[in-house]
Design a protein around this motif. Structure first.
Motif, PDB file in Angstrom:
ATOM      1  N   THR A  33      21.509  63.487  -1.096  1.00 16.33           N
ATOM      2  CA  THR A  33      21.693  62.061  -1.335  1.00 16.33           C
ATOM      3  C   THR A  33      23.022  61.799  -2.032  1.00 16.33           C
ATOM      4  O   THR A  33      23.534  62.636  -2.771  1.00 16.33           O
ATOM      5  N   ASP A  34      23.585  60.613  -1.767  1.00 17.43           N
ATOM      6  CA  ASP A  34      24.724  60.092  -2.518  1.00 17.43           C
ATOM      7  C   ASP A  34      24.430  58.676  -3.009  1.00 17.43           C
ATOM      8  O   ASP A  34      25.344  57.901  -3.314  1.00 17.43           O
ATOM      9  N   LEU A  35      23.121  58.345  -3.076  1.00 15.40           N
ATOM     10  CA  LEU A  35      22.726  57.052  -3.627  1.00 15.40           C
ATOM     11  C   LEU A  35      22.847  57.086  -5.146  1.00 15.40           C
ATOM     12  O   LEU A  35      22.584  58.105  -5.781  1.00 15.40           O
ATOM     13  N   ARG A  36      23.186  55.947  -5.732  1.00 17.65           N
ATOM     14  CA  ARG A  36      23.254  55.873  -7.183  1.00 17.65           C
ATOM     15  C   ARG A  36      21.857  55.960  -7.798  1.00 17.65           C
ATOM     16  O   ARG A  36      21.700  56.473  -8.915  1.00 17.65           O
ATOM     17  N   ASP A  37      20.849  55.441  -7.088  1.00 14.77           N
ATOM     18  CA  ASP A  37      19.459  55.524  -7.563  1.00 14.77           C
ATOM     19  C   ASP A  37      18.559  55.983  -6.404  1.00 14.77           C
ATOM     20  O   ASP A  37      18.044  55.155  -5.647  1.00 14.77           O
ATOM     21  N   PRO A  38      18.337  57.269  -6.257  1.00 15.11           N
ATOM     22  CA  PRO A  38      17.511  57.775  -5.152  1.00 15.11           C
ATOM     23  C   PRO A  38      16.033  57.937  -5.528  1.00 15.11           C
ATOM     24  O   PRO A  38      15.290  58.618  -4.814  1.00 15.11           O
ATOM     25  N   SER A  39      15.592  57.333  -6.616  1.00 11.83           N
ATOM     26  CA  SER A  39      14.257  57.619  -7.159  1.00 11.83           C
ATOM     27  C   SER A  39      13.139  57.314  -6.169  1.00 11.83           C
ATOM     28  O   SER A  39      12.114  57.996  -6.148  1.00 11.83           O
ATOM     29  N   ARG A  40      13.328  56.250  -5.339  1.00 15.95           N
ATOM     30  CA  ARG A  40      12.234  55.895  -4.429  1.00 15.95           C
ATOM     31  C   ARG A  40      12.002  56.951  -3.348  1.00 15.95           C
ATOM     32  O   ARG A  40      10.979  56.928  -2.666  1.00 15.95           O
ATOM     33  N   TYR A  41      12.937  57.884  -3.174  1.00 15.75           N
ATOM     34  CA  TYR A  41      12.790  58.936  -2.170  1.00 15.75           C
ATOM     35  C   TYR A  41      12.378  60.272  -2.784  1.00 15.75           C
ATOM     36  O   TYR A  41      12.311  61.285  -2.086  1.00 15.75           O
ATOM     37  N   PHE A  64      22.632  58.606 -13.478  1.00 13.53           N
ATOM     38  CA  PHE A  64      22.235  59.351 -12.277  1.00 13.53           C
ATOM     39  C   PHE A  64      21.356  60.553 -12.657  1.00 13.53           C
ATOM     40  O   PHE A  64      20.277  60.779 -12.090  1.00 13.53           O
ATOM     41  N   VAL A  65      21.804  61.331 -13.657  1.00 10.36           N
ATOM     42  CA  VAL A  65      21.046  62.519 -14.059  1.00 10.36           C
ATOM     43  C   VAL A  65      19.727  62.114 -14.701  1.00 10.36           C
ATOM     44  O   VAL A  65      18.690  62.765 -14.488  1.00 10.36           O
ATOM     45  N   ARG A  66      19.724  61.017 -15.475  1.00  9.77           N
ATOM     46  CA  ARG A  66      18.492  60.557 -16.111  1.00  9.77           C
ATOM     47  C   ARG A  66      17.441  60.185 -15.057  1.00  9.77           C
ATOM     48  O   ARG A  66      16.249  60.495 -15.206  1.00  9.77           O
ATOM     49  N   ILE A  67      17.869  59.537 -13.998  1.00  9.40           N
ATOM     50  CA  ILE A  67      16.951  59.167 -12.914  1.00  9.40           C
ATOM     51  C   ILE A  67      16.350  60.419 -12.266  1.00  9.40           C
ATOM     52  O   ILE A  67      15.142  60.490 -12.009  1.00  9.40           O
TER      53      ILE A  67
END
Length: 578
Positions: A33-41, A64-67
């Motif tokens: 991924t290169d999304l800023r917030d990929p949490s939903r995946y 990014f790392v926290r997510i």
């Protein structure tokens, strides 16, 4: 697999930048991924691969790392292709959140890392699933069915992302996880499987339908046992009765462990197959008892008493006595087939093979209704399989004008029909019969009494002999065909048939071959139009004078007169026998 395994594989060339104390974490998947917030995946347990396209400045690394850490990611691998050396702000953020960080050389593709992780994780899942399968096998062999084949098919889908279906030899779907196969796909897969099995090719067999690849595994009866299967001299005794497991995947490059797993799955499903066969034992015995009474000329009252016993078993909850139809099937083999190591075909027990096939054909919802699996009563006598098929009396009465016509045309509209009986199964069964086998069926009219059952049996046997006189590997005939010339033609000796057709048709064939005159098609159309010049000319798109010229040429070559009924009849029979 453990994160540590990534560093142990030199081919990946990864450099650990932080988190050495966390390398025993378990990797359950991989995501790029290169999304800023990929949490939903993310669902937890992933190794995340990133090219750092999401990073615009140093402040972006912390969120990014926290997510990733909050989502349960076990490690981060960052590529050097975008920014060169991995930024220090990203290293520091990973240290704060105790997230192991790897640097991926520009020379290593993310696809290489992904393939390695998927292969390792899938292998471990296969081992876990094998243990689950083993537990289910013990449950199913020592107690109740516990959900049937769907249980293990659901495990294949959830644990290995494999969609699979259990199919009968005719392509009917018996079980599946998720969406069913498209209606036309099952028969194609069954035909491919049967044809491959007849050639002796080792399973799994590969088939491609509508751009999708499937791997096909045989499901052999567990009741026969491995020793009995090995002792079988001829694959033709079992190939037409085995179920198959169709997996939506190409198993050509699978490791041995995964192939062994699927073999275990087929053995588990075979237990359920034997349970279903055992459930038919009562119905088979009832059919056998009725058949023996009918064939030995027992009194109608005795047969009627046995039918009263059979009716509640075959049609539970039915208040009135049903009507009955008889279906006769036979499988014939040439003396030796390709790749057959045993003796002559006479050694093959064709009766049980025909019995299993007839049960499968009649259980098809498209043929006998959705509840047909509880109505199958098939016996076998010698090489014949004989089915006693109940028809609800209410359906017959609704179809006709009253009880008087119960055995007339009204009944024939609600029972089994020979012309549709084999329509859905002809293609797959032809693959199993190959070039050395034939399946023929005969269907009687419906009868409503014990007195009529003996006649129905003979009627079905006569219809089957009519079907046997036709070309093709899978043929059927019905009772309505026994009231015409069709009943007589199969019993004309072959040499008489050949002499009769040659005398009438050979002069026309020779003329057509030399002049391309199409006299044979013209003759067929002329007779089909009952000798009408205008209708025949319109059908053939000819001028009437052209048609008269062709008919005149036919009469000249054969010495017959197509205005005479006797000569028309001779030509009609010659065409039917050719």
């Amino acid at each position: 697999m453990r994160l540590r395994a990534l560093l142990e594989n030199d081919a990946l060339g990864l450099l650990l930048l932080g988190g050495e104390e966390e390398l025993d974490r378990t990797v359950r998947g991989v995501m790029t991924t290169d999304l800023r917030d990929p949490s939903r995946y993310l669902s937890g347990g992933e190794l995340v691969l990133t090219g750092l396209a999401w990073r615009r400045d140093a402040e972006d690394s912390e969120p990014f790392v926290r997510i990733l850490a909050s989502a349960g990611v076990v490690g981060l691998a960052a590529g050097e292709a975008e920014l060169g050396a991995i930024p220090s702000d990203l290293v520091e953020a990973c240290v704060r959140h105790r997230l192991p960080l790897f640097a991926v050389s520009e020379a290593v593709a993310f696809a290489t890392i992904t393939e390695y992780v998927v292969r390792q994780v899938s292998g471990e899942r296969a081992g876990d699933l094998a243990a689950v399968v083993d537990r289910h096998r013990r449950l199913m062999t020592s107690g109740p069915a516990g959900g049937g084949p769907e249980v293990v098919l659901d495990l294949l889908t959830s644990d290995l992302d494999l969609r699979a279906w259990v199919l009968s030899p005719t392509g009917r779907q018996i079980a599946g996880a998720g969406d069913p196969l498209p209606p036309a796909v099952g028969p194609v897969l069954a035909g491919e499987h049967l044809a491959a099995s007849r050639t002796g090719r080792r399973a799994p067999h590969r088939a491609s339908v509508r751009g999708t690849t499937y791997s096909l595994f045989p499901i052999r009866s567990a009741g026969r046992g491995a020793a009995a299967a090995a002792a079988s001299r001829d694959v033709r005794e079992s190939v037409l009765s085995d179920w198959l497991l169709a997996v939506e995947a190409d198993a050509g490059d699978w490791p041995a462990a995964r192939l062994d797993l699927l073999q275990g799955v087929t053995q588990l499903i075979a237990v359920e197959r034997d349970r279903r066969d055992a459930a038919r034992t009562v119905r088979r015995r009832l059919a056998q008892e009725v058949l023996e009474l009918v064939q030995t000329g027992a009194a109608p009252a005795e047969i009627a008493a046995r039918l009263r016993v059979a009716a509640p078993v075959l049609l539970p909850g039915l208040g009135s006595a049903p009507h009955w139809q008889v279906v006769v099937a036979r499988v014939d083999w040439l003396e030796a087939g390709p790749g057959v190591s045993g003796g002559p075909a006479a050694a093959i027990q064709s009766g049980p093979v025909a019995q299993t096939l007839l049960e499968e054909i009649l259980v098809d919802p498209a043929v006998a209704g959705s509840d047909s699996s509880d109505r199958i009563a098939v016996a076998h006598a010698g090489d014949e399989a004989i089915a006693l098929v109940p028809l609800p009396a209410v359906a017959v009465e609704d179809a006709g004008d009253g009880e008087e016509g119960a055995e007339g045309p009204s009944v024939s509209r609600v029972g089994l029909h020979a012309d549709v009986l084999l329509e859905a199964v002809r293609e797959p069964l032809s693959g199993g019969l190959a070039d050395d086998g034939r399946l023929t069926l005969g269907v009687s009219a419906a009868v409503h009494s014990a007195e009529g059952l003996r006649g129905a049996l003979e009627e079905a046997r006569h219809a089957r002999r009519v079907a046997a006189a036709r070309p093709g590997r899978v043929c059927a005939a019905g009772h309505h065909e026994l009231a015409s010339h069709v009943l007589l033609l199969p019993f004309v000796p072959d040499d008489v048939r050949r002499a009769f057709t040659a005398r009438l048709l050979d002069p026309l064939r020779d003329y057509d071959r030399r002049h391309r005159a199409e006299l044979i098609p013209t003759l067929e159309a002329f007779l089909d139009c009952d000798g009408s010049w205008t209708r025949c000319a319109a059908r053939l798109h000819l001028h009437v004078n052209t048609l008269r010229y062709r008919v005149g040429r036919i009469e000249q070559l054969t010495g017959r007169d197509l205005s005479r009924l006797e000569d028309k009849l001779d030509f009609f029979l010659a065409l039917r026998m050719s």
